[in-house]
Design a protein around this motif. Structure first.
Motif, PDB file in Angstrom:
ATOM      1  N   THR A 147      -1.364 -20.359   0.659  1.00  0.00           N
ATOM      2  CA  THR A 147      -1.118 -21.509  -0.216  1.00  0.00           C
ATOM      3  C   THR A 147      -2.108 -22.635   0.046  1.00  0.00           C
ATOM      4  O   THR A 147      -2.730 -23.173  -0.875  1.00  0.00           O
ATOM      5  N   ILE A 148      -2.259 -22.995   1.318  1.00  0.00           N
ATOM      6  CA  ILE A 148      -3.177 -24.098   1.662  1.00  0.00           C
ATOM      7  C   ILE A 148      -4.620 -23.700   1.364  1.00  0.00           C
ATOM      8  O   ILE A 148      -5.425 -24.539   0.940  1.00  0.00           O
ATOM      9  N   SER A 207      -7.245 -32.349   4.680  1.00  0.00           N
ATOM     10  CA  SER A 207      -6.371 -33.083   3.766  1.00  0.00           C
ATOM     11  C   SER A 207      -5.056 -33.352   4.485  1.00  0.00           C
ATOM     12  O   SER A 207      -4.409 -32.428   4.988  1.00  0.00           O
ATOM     13  N   SER A 242       1.935 -19.664   4.112  1.00  0.00           N
ATOM     14  CA  SER A 242       1.407 -21.026   4.207  1.00  0.00           C
ATOM     15  C   SER A 242      -0.117 -21.024   4.193  1.00  0.00           C
ATOM     16  O   SER A 242      -0.737 -21.868   3.529  1.00  0.00           O
ATOM     17  N   TYR A 282      -2.227 -34.199   3.293  1.00  0.00           N
ATOM     18  CA  TYR A 282      -1.118 -33.544   2.588  1.00  0.00           C
ATOM     19  C   TYR A 282      -1.018 -32.071   2.990  1.00  0.00           C
ATOM     20  O   TYR A 282       0.071 -31.573   3.319  1.00  0.00           O
ATOM     21  N   ASN A 283      -2.149 -31.358   2.972  1.00  0.00           N
ATOM     22  CA  ASN A 283      -2.139 -29.942   3.341  1.00  0.00           C
ATOM     23  C   ASN A 283      -1.778 -29.747   4.812  1.00  0.00           C
ATOM     24  O   ASN A 283      -1.070 -28.795   5.176  1.00  0.00           O
ATOM     25  N   ALA A 311       4.523 -23.107  -0.205  1.00  0.00           N
ATOM     26  CA  ALA A 311       4.628 -24.525  -0.558  1.00  0.00           C
ATOM     27  C   ALA A 311       6.043 -25.051  -0.304  1.00  0.00           C
ATOM     28  O   ALA A 311       6.218 -26.136   0.246  1.00  0.00           O
ATOM     29  N   PHE A 315      -5.149 -24.370  -2.212  1.00  0.00           N
ATOM     30  CA  PHE A 315      -5.306 -25.811  -2.443  1.00  0.00           C
ATOM     31  C   PHE A 315      -6.723 -26.268  -2.114  1.00  0.00           C
ATOM     32  O   PHE A 315      -7.358 -26.998  -2.898  1.00  0.00           O
ATOM     33  N   TYR A 316      -7.221 -25.862  -0.961  1.00  0.00           N
ATOM     34  CA  TYR A 316      -8.568 -26.261  -0.551  1.00  0.00           C
ATOM     35  C   TYR A 316      -9.632 -25.667  -1.474  1.00  0.00           C
ATOM     36  O   TYR A 316     -10.598 -26.345  -1.849  1.00  0.00           O
ATOM     37  N   THR A 320      -7.652 -27.521   9.958  1.00  0.00           N
ATOM     38  CA  THR A 320      -6.290 -27.897   9.570  1.00  0.00           C
ATOM     39  C   THR A 320      -5.251 -27.094  10.331  1.00  0.00           C
ATOM     40  O   THR A 320      -4.235 -27.640  10.784  1.00  0.00           O
TER      41      THR A 320
END
Length: 298
Positions: A206-207, A159, A203, A161-162, A291, A210-211, A101
């Motif tokens: 945060t990501i 993802s 960042s 979104y991510n 985010a 999420f993952y 990503t």
């Protein structure tokens, strides 16, 4: 003079504003209680006896405190094996996803990339349309990943979104930093590892969260691709325990649970939730900044 200045700068709050603040505080407290009470009910039920759970629909503090559910769960290797599988999937999957990503987001954030808009369109397109369950299963089967841990990692590596959040964060970094680094002889990879990544810790944290949460909570992929009970992640084991505890048809020998096991079900929920609760405080300080900046810039 200083006291006078403080008095002048102090703003008077009107009664309407005070009432509004009270309403907001009460609303937030009510909403927080609605989110917290189900969790406390699960926690209290995990320490209650089966008889108390059957007679009391809602338990915050059990009348009879017992650790039987946790003793039973921790006395069998099934729960440790499933937790270990989930940890491996979460750590390995988060690392692979963040690597792919971040590289993809950095490339698509550079304005000089040829075909940048086209590739960004393809990313957004996947957010609206997907192949579906059957094509995904056929693809995993053709790749020979059935009953492999990689079948739970590779299909969800990136993802959209991510990636968009991270791309927008990279776009917010001044181009002058990259230009000055290249003037000093840095390559694109050098700029990425020495300039971009150190400035993108909010960042990245945060990501990564999420993952990690997505990999930890995922169970649909395990249902489709994993055939061996020894490779079940904790969420799939929890699903089997719920089915067995409800008296439905399931392989009870695979989960080491003899129905009814309501307290055991609550204890497994707590055990499956605990790792994310432990990790979250360490990345909380980066969460809002990463985010919000990644969402509004670009």
């Amino acid at each position: 003079m200083e006291a006078t200045a403080k008095i002048k700068t102090k703003k008077k709050v009107s009664k309407s504003e005070q009432i509004l603040q009270v309403i907001i505080v009460l609303f937030l407290l009510t909403f927080s209680a609605m989110c917290l009470l189900p969790f406390l009910n699960i926690l209290g039920s995990s320490f209650a006896t089966s008889a108390e759970i059957s007679t009391r629909p809602f338990i915050l503090i059990p009348k009879t405190f017992t650790l039987d559910a946790y003793r039973y769960i921790l006395s069998t290797p099934t729960i440790f094996r499933s937790v270990g599988v989930s940890i491996v999937i979460t750590v390995l999957g988060t690392f692979v996803s963040m690597t792919v990503t971040s590289f993809m987001a950095y490339a698509l954030s550079r304005k000089y990339l040829h075909g940048r808009r086209f590739f960004n369109f393809l990313v957004v397109f996947t957010m609206l349309f997907s192949g579906g369950m059957i094509p995904g299963f056929l693809l995993v089967k053709q790749l020979g990943l059935i009953d492999s841990i990689w079948s739970l990692i590779l299909p969800g590596t990136v993802s959209a979104y991510n990636m968009i959040i991270m791309r927008n964060f990279f776009q917010g970094i001044p181009d002058s930093l990259e230009e000055s680094a290249k003037m000093d002889g840095c390559s694109n990879l050098g700029v990425f590892f020495r300039i971009i990544l150190p400035l993108s810790l909010p960042s990245i944290a945060t990501i990564s969260l999420f993952y990690a949460v997505a990999y930890w909570n995922s169970y649909s992929g395990a249902i489709l691709y994993i055939n061996t009970p020894d490779k079940w992640p904790i969420q799939l084991l929890l699903r089997q325990i719920v089915i067995v505890s409800s008296g439905m048809n399931a392989d009870a020998s695979a989960v080491d649970v003899v129905p009814p096991a309501q307290s055991i079900k609550m204890a497994v929920i707590m055990i499956s939730t605990l790792p994310m609760l432990i990790v979250y405080p360490f990345v909380q300080k980066y969460f809002v900044k990463g985010a919000m900046v990644g969402s509004v810039k670009g």
